[in-house]
Design a protein around this motif. Structure first.
Motif, PDB file in Angstrom:
ATOM      1  N   ALA A 170       1.083  -0.904   0.084  1.00 32.06           N
ATOM      2  CA  ALA A 170       0.341  -0.363  -0.236  1.00 32.06           C
ATOM      3  C   ALA A 170       1.460   1.390   0.639  1.00 32.06           C
ATOM      4  O   ALA A 170       0.610   2.416  -0.766  1.00 32.06           O
ATOM      5  CB  ALA A 170      -1.103   0.106   1.664  1.00 32.06           C
ATOM      6  N   THR A 171       2.340   0.680   0.772  1.00 31.78           N
ATOM      7  CA  THR A 171       3.147   2.477   0.808  1.00 31.78           C
ATOM      8  C   THR A 171       3.187   2.639  -0.879  1.00 31.78           C
ATOM      9  O   THR A 171       3.344   4.126  -1.156  1.00 31.78           O
ATOM     10  CB  THR A 171       4.280   1.612   1.034  1.00 31.78           C
ATOM     11  OG1 THR A 171       3.673   1.072   2.459  1.00 31.78           O
ATOM     12  CG2 THR A 171       5.448   3.417   1.087  1.00 31.78           C
ATOM     13  N   GLY A 172       3.204   1.577  -1.714  1.00 31.05           N
ATOM     14  CA  GLY A 172       3.697   2.171  -3.461  1.00 31.05           C
ATOM     15  C   GLY A 172       1.753   2.240  -3.963  1.00 31.05           C
ATOM     16  O   GLY A 172       1.941   3.594  -4.923  1.00 31.05           O
ATOM     17  N   SER A 173       1.541   2.213  -3.545  1.00 30.38           N
ATOM     18  CA  SER A 173      -0.257   2.338  -4.583  1.00 30.38           C
ATOM     19  C   SER A 173      -0.942   3.410  -3.733  1.00 30.38           C
ATOM     20  O   SER A 173      -0.650   3.801  -5.004  1.00 30.38           O
ATOM     21  CB  SER A 173      -1.342   1.114  -3.384  1.00 30.38           C
ATOM     22  OG  SER A 173      -1.564   1.192  -2.784  1.00 30.38           O
ATOM     23  N   ILE A 174      -0.886   4.155  -2.519  1.00 28.15           N
ATOM     24  CA  ILE A 174      -1.305   5.209  -1.880  1.00 28.15           C
ATOM     25  C   ILE A 174      -0.323   6.462  -2.871  1.00 28.15           C
ATOM     26  O   ILE A 174      -0.378   6.964  -2.347  1.00 28.15           O
ATOM     27  CB  ILE A 174      -1.659   5.279  -0.802  1.00 28.15           C
ATOM     28  CG1 ILE A 174      -3.001   4.430  -0.337  1.00 28.15           C
ATOM     29  CG2 ILE A 174      -1.655   6.502  -0.021  1.00 28.15           C
ATOM     30  CD1 ILE A 174      -2.623   4.014   1.125  1.00 28.15           C
ATOM     31  N   THR A 175       1.196   6.169  -2.029  1.00 30.60           N
ATOM     32  CA  THR A 175       1.479   6.880  -3.280  1.00 30.60           C
ATOM     33  C   THR A 175       1.606   7.511  -4.961  1.00 30.60           C
ATOM     34  O   THR A 175       1.937   8.718  -4.859  1.00 30.60           O
ATOM     35  CB  THR A 175       3.888   6.550  -2.907  1.00 30.60           C
ATOM     36  OG1 THR A 175       3.908   6.240  -1.746  1.00 30.60           O
ATOM     37  CG2 THR A 175       4.278   7.873  -3.617  1.00 30.60           C
ATOM     38  N   ALA A 176       1.349   6.402  -4.902  1.00 31.86           N
ATOM     39  CA  ALA A 176       0.696   6.820  -6.589  1.00 31.86           C
ATOM     40  C   ALA A 176      -0.856   7.971  -6.112  1.00 31.86           C
ATOM     41  O   ALA A 176      -0.914   8.595  -7.396  1.00 31.86           O
ATOM     42  CB  ALA A 176       1.067   5.417  -7.567  1.00 31.86           C
ATOM     43  N   VAL A 177      -1.896   6.840  -5.878  1.00 32.30           N
ATOM     44  CA  VAL A 177      -2.847   7.783  -5.509  1.00 32.30           C
ATOM     45  C   VAL A 177      -2.776   9.405  -4.834  1.00 32.30           C
ATOM     46  O   VAL A 177      -3.311  10.193  -5.777  1.00 32.30           O
ATOM     47  CB  VAL A 177      -3.657   6.867  -5.177  1.00 32.30           C
ATOM     48  CG1 VAL A 177      -5.757   7.752  -4.637  1.00 32.30           C
ATOM     49  CG2 VAL A 177      -3.568   5.304  -5.752  1.00 32.30           C
ATOM     50  N   ALA A 178      -1.588   9.985  -4.008  1.00 32.75           N
ATOM     51  CA  ALA A 178      -1.372  10.744  -3.755  1.00 32.75           C
ATOM     52  C   ALA A 178      -1.205  11.382  -5.169  1.00 32.75           C
ATOM     53  O   ALA A 178      -1.485  13.154  -4.951  1.00 32.75           O
ATOM     54  CB  ALA A 178      -0.742  10.733  -2.398  1.00 32.75           C
ATOM     55  N   ARG A 179      -0.068  11.241  -6.203  1.00 33.44           N
ATOM     56  CA  ARG A 179       0.513  11.977  -6.613  1.00 33.44           C
ATOM     57  C   ARG A 179      -0.057  12.635  -7.873  1.00 33.44           C
ATOM     58  O   ARG A 179      -0.757  13.383  -7.972  1.00 33.44           O
ATOM     59  CB  ARG A 179       1.917  11.034  -6.957  1.00 33.44           C
ATOM     60  CG  ARG A 179       2.737  11.701  -8.583  1.00 33.44           C
ATOM     61  CD  ARG A 179       3.368  11.273  -9.159  1.00 33.44           C
ATOM     62  NE  ARG A 179       3.660  11.631 -10.701  1.00 33.44           N
ATOM     63  CZ  ARG A 179       4.540  10.829 -11.551  1.00 33.44           C
ATOM     64  NH1 ARG A 179       4.509   9.531 -11.456  1.00 33.44           N
ATOM     65  NH2 ARG A 179       4.658  11.233 -12.922  1.00 33.44           N
ATOM     66  N   TYR A 180      -1.019  11.483  -8.411  1.00 30.92           N
ATOM     67  CA  TYR A 180      -2.338  11.610  -8.980  1.00 30.92           C
ATOM     68  C   TYR A 180      -3.174  13.126  -9.095  1.00 30.92           C
ATOM     69  O   TYR A 180      -3.379  13.559  -9.418  1.00 30.92           O
ATOM     70  CB  TYR A 180      -2.964  10.284  -8.872  1.00 30.92           C
ATOM     71  CG  TYR A 180      -4.156  10.577 -10.419  1.00 30.92           C
ATOM     72  CD1 TYR A 180      -3.709  10.544 -11.332  1.00 30.92           C
ATOM     73  CD2 TYR A 180      -5.451  10.401  -9.919  1.00 30.92           C
ATOM     74  CE1 TYR A 180      -4.414  11.007 -12.426  1.00 30.92           C
ATOM     75  CE2 TYR A 180      -6.710  10.847 -10.814  1.00 30.92           C
ATOM     76  CZ  TYR A 180      -6.457  10.517 -11.994  1.00 30.92           C
ATOM     77  OH  TYR A 180      -7.509  11.061 -13.075  1.00 30.92           O
ATOM     78  N   CYS A 181      -3.746  12.460  -7.049  1.00 32.07           N
ATOM     79  CA  CYS A 181      -4.265  13.379  -6.525  1.00 32.07           C
ATOM     80  C   CYS A 181      -4.249  14.738  -6.567  1.00 32.07           C
ATOM     81  O   CYS A 181      -4.527  15.634  -6.707  1.00 32.07           O
ATOM     82  CB  CYS A 181      -4.444  13.095  -5.155  1.00 32.07           C
ATOM     83  SG  CYS A 181      -5.750  12.416  -5.407  1.00 32.07           S
ATOM     84  N   ARG A 182      -2.817  15.343  -6.336  1.00 33.20           N
ATOM     85  CA  ARG A 182      -2.052  16.396  -6.075  1.00 33.20           C
ATOM     86  C   ARG A 182      -2.073  16.804  -7.477  1.00 33.20           C
ATOM     87  O   ARG A 182      -2.059  18.073  -8.297  1.00 33.20           O
ATOM     88  CB  ARG A 182      -0.684  16.328  -5.908  1.00 33.20           C
ATOM     89  CG  ARG A 182      -0.583  16.331  -4.062  1.00 33.20           C
ATOM     90  CD  ARG A 182       0.996  15.947  -3.673  1.00 33.20           C
ATOM     91  NE  ARG A 182       1.836  15.667  -4.138  1.00 33.20           N
ATOM     92  CZ  ARG A 182       2.249  14.133  -4.084  1.00 33.20           C
ATOM     93  NH1 ARG A 182       2.325  13.525  -3.168  1.00 33.20           N
ATOM     94  NH2 ARG A 182       3.012  13.441  -4.583  1.00 33.20           N
ATOM     95  N   GLU A 183      -1.538  15.871  -8.040  1.00 34.42           N
ATOM     96  CA  GLU A 183      -1.541  16.666  -9.800  1.00 34.42           C
ATOM     97  C   GLU A 183      -3.041  16.904 -10.575  1.00 34.42           C
ATOM     98  O   GLU A 183      -2.915  17.850 -11.549  1.00 34.42           O
ATOM     99  CB  GLU A 183      -1.190  15.759 -11.460  1.00 34.42           C
ATOM    100  CG  GLU A 183       0.263  15.195 -10.584  1.00 34.42           C
ATOM    101  CD  GLU A 183       1.035  14.296 -11.715  1.00 34.42           C
ATOM    102  OE1 GLU A 183       2.399  13.969 -11.705  1.00 34.42           O
ATOM    103  OE2 GLU A 183       0.677  13.151 -11.928  1.00 34.42           O
ATOM    104  N   GLN A 184      -3.884  16.446 -10.172  1.00 32.02           N
ATOM    105  CA  GLN A 184      -5.463  16.829 -10.698  1.00 32.02           C
ATOM    106  C   GLN A 184      -6.038  17.685 -10.193  1.00 32.02           C
ATOM    107  O   GLN A 184      -6.679  18.006 -10.328  1.00 32.02           O
ATOM    108  CB  GLN A 184      -6.286  15.465 -10.700  1.00 32.02           C
ATOM    109  CG  GLN A 184      -5.786  14.382 -11.666  1.00 32.02           C
ATOM    110  CD  GLN A 184      -6.026  14.334 -12.622  1.00 32.02           C
ATOM    111  OE1 GLN A 184      -6.394  15.264 -13.444  1.00 32.02           O
ATOM    112  NE2 GLN A 184      -4.481  14.552 -14.102  1.00 32.02           N
ATOM    113  N   GLY A 185      -5.407  18.162  -8.576  1.00 28.09           N
ATOM    114  CA  GLY A 185      -5.403  18.919  -7.733  1.00 28.09           C
ATOM    115  C   GLY A 185      -6.727  18.036  -6.837  1.00 28.09           C
ATOM    116  O   GLY A 185      -7.848  19.305  -6.930  1.00 28.09           O
TER     117      GLY A 185
END
Length: 306
Positions: free
Chosen positions: A103-118
């Motif tokens: 989940a460290t990897g999956s949620i790091t990806a999700v968090a990056r995506y959310c930051r980029e999408q605002g």
């Protein structure tokens, strides 16, 4: 007509962060339980991306408070890249573990995506454990007990900086549900960090409905909801196929209500299903229960609801 984007199944077959062997068979156990067919039967578009390939589990003792750190970092890097790729294509990734360190990897990806999408991020952590250990606090060195701490910036650089120099998330983004096993040193750390925890005492006193209403408070159209579903969230009487069973978890109906209330929000954009361990299971019964609950996350209900 369904309201979910196309789904991508991503198998991550490793037990490198766990204290028991066997979770590496989890992705294929979910496939045997027909996770793809069940979701397609709901009218969803599903693509199975197969299994990621990474380092084997050397099954060595911990070093400096961490077991298999280099391997754990590599598996999480692979997971992060795979999950981010699917999100970037407008798809909903289901990461099928494997142990919960992933989940460290999956949620790091999700968090990056959310930051980029605002977009705002809310994480529902369905688990018997808070997974907020560090190398100083852990009694075992098993990194599957550390992913929430790592995501919040407490842990080795290879995991805390997996997606950049800042922590992937803030504790305020997390709601933990079903908790009933927390290591002694971990309890104080969870309290100091301000994690919002709906443990089994809370659920016993106030019910799953109230716990979920509070955990889901504040979601809006700009919120991405990530669900990290550790199968040991469930009571072992209905889900024996995990390496870390803890008595006194949610029963079948409580778990169904949890999933149905998540589905009702219409906000789930990514999902982990982890810690399924067929070596401890009975004729794949736990995988079948897990798939049944995943179906509820995608809108299965007894009646049509407005």
């Amino acid at each position: 007509m369904n309201r979910f984007p196309p789904i991508s199944l991503i198998g991550v077959p490793t037990d490198i962060g766990a204290g028991h062997r066997g979770a590496l068979m989890g992705p294929d156990a979910l496939r045997v339980a027909d996770i793809d067919k069940v979701l397609r039967a709901r009218g969803l578009e599903v693509a199975d991306r197969g299994n990621l390939s990474g380092p084997v589990n050397p099954w060595l003792p911990p070093e400096d408070g961490y077991r298999h750190l280099d391997g754990v970092i590599e598996w999480n890097r692979l997971t992060m890249e795979a999950v981010y790729a699917e999100l970037s294509e407008g798809r909903l990734p289901i990461m099928m573990g494997g142990d919960h360190c992933l989940a460290t990897g999956s949620i790091t990806a999700v968090a990056r995506y959310c930051r980029e999408q605002g977009r705002k991020l809310r994480i529902l952590w369905l688990d018997a454990h808070t997974d907020f250990n560090t190398s100083e606090l852990t009694p075992s060195g098993n990194i599957h007990g550390m992913p929430v701490a790592c995501l919040c910036g407490h842990g080795p650089k290879g995991l805390t900086e997996l997606g950049g120099s800042k922590p992937a998330i803030d504790p305020s983004m997390v709601r933990q549900i079903g908790i009933r096993s927390v290591d002694e040193g971990e309890k104080k750390f969870v309290h100091e960090a301000g994690l919002e925890v709906y443990d089994m005492r809370y659920i016993d006193e106030f019910g799953m409905k109230r716990a979920m209403e509070e955990a889901l408070t504040g979601l809006d159209k700009n919120t991405h909801l990530h669900v990290s579903f550790d199968v040991d969230f469930l009571d072992p009487s209905i889900a024996p196929g995990v390496g870390t069973t803890v008595q006194g978890g949610p029963n079948y109906r409580e778990a169904q209500l949890c999933m149905e209330m998540i589905a009702d929000t219409g906000r789930m954009g990514s999902l982990d299903v982890v810690e399924l361990n067929p070596a401890y299971d009975d004729h794949n019964r736990t995988a079948e229960v897990a798939v049944d609950l995943v179906e509820s996350l995608f809108g299965k209900s007894t009646l049509i609801r407005g």
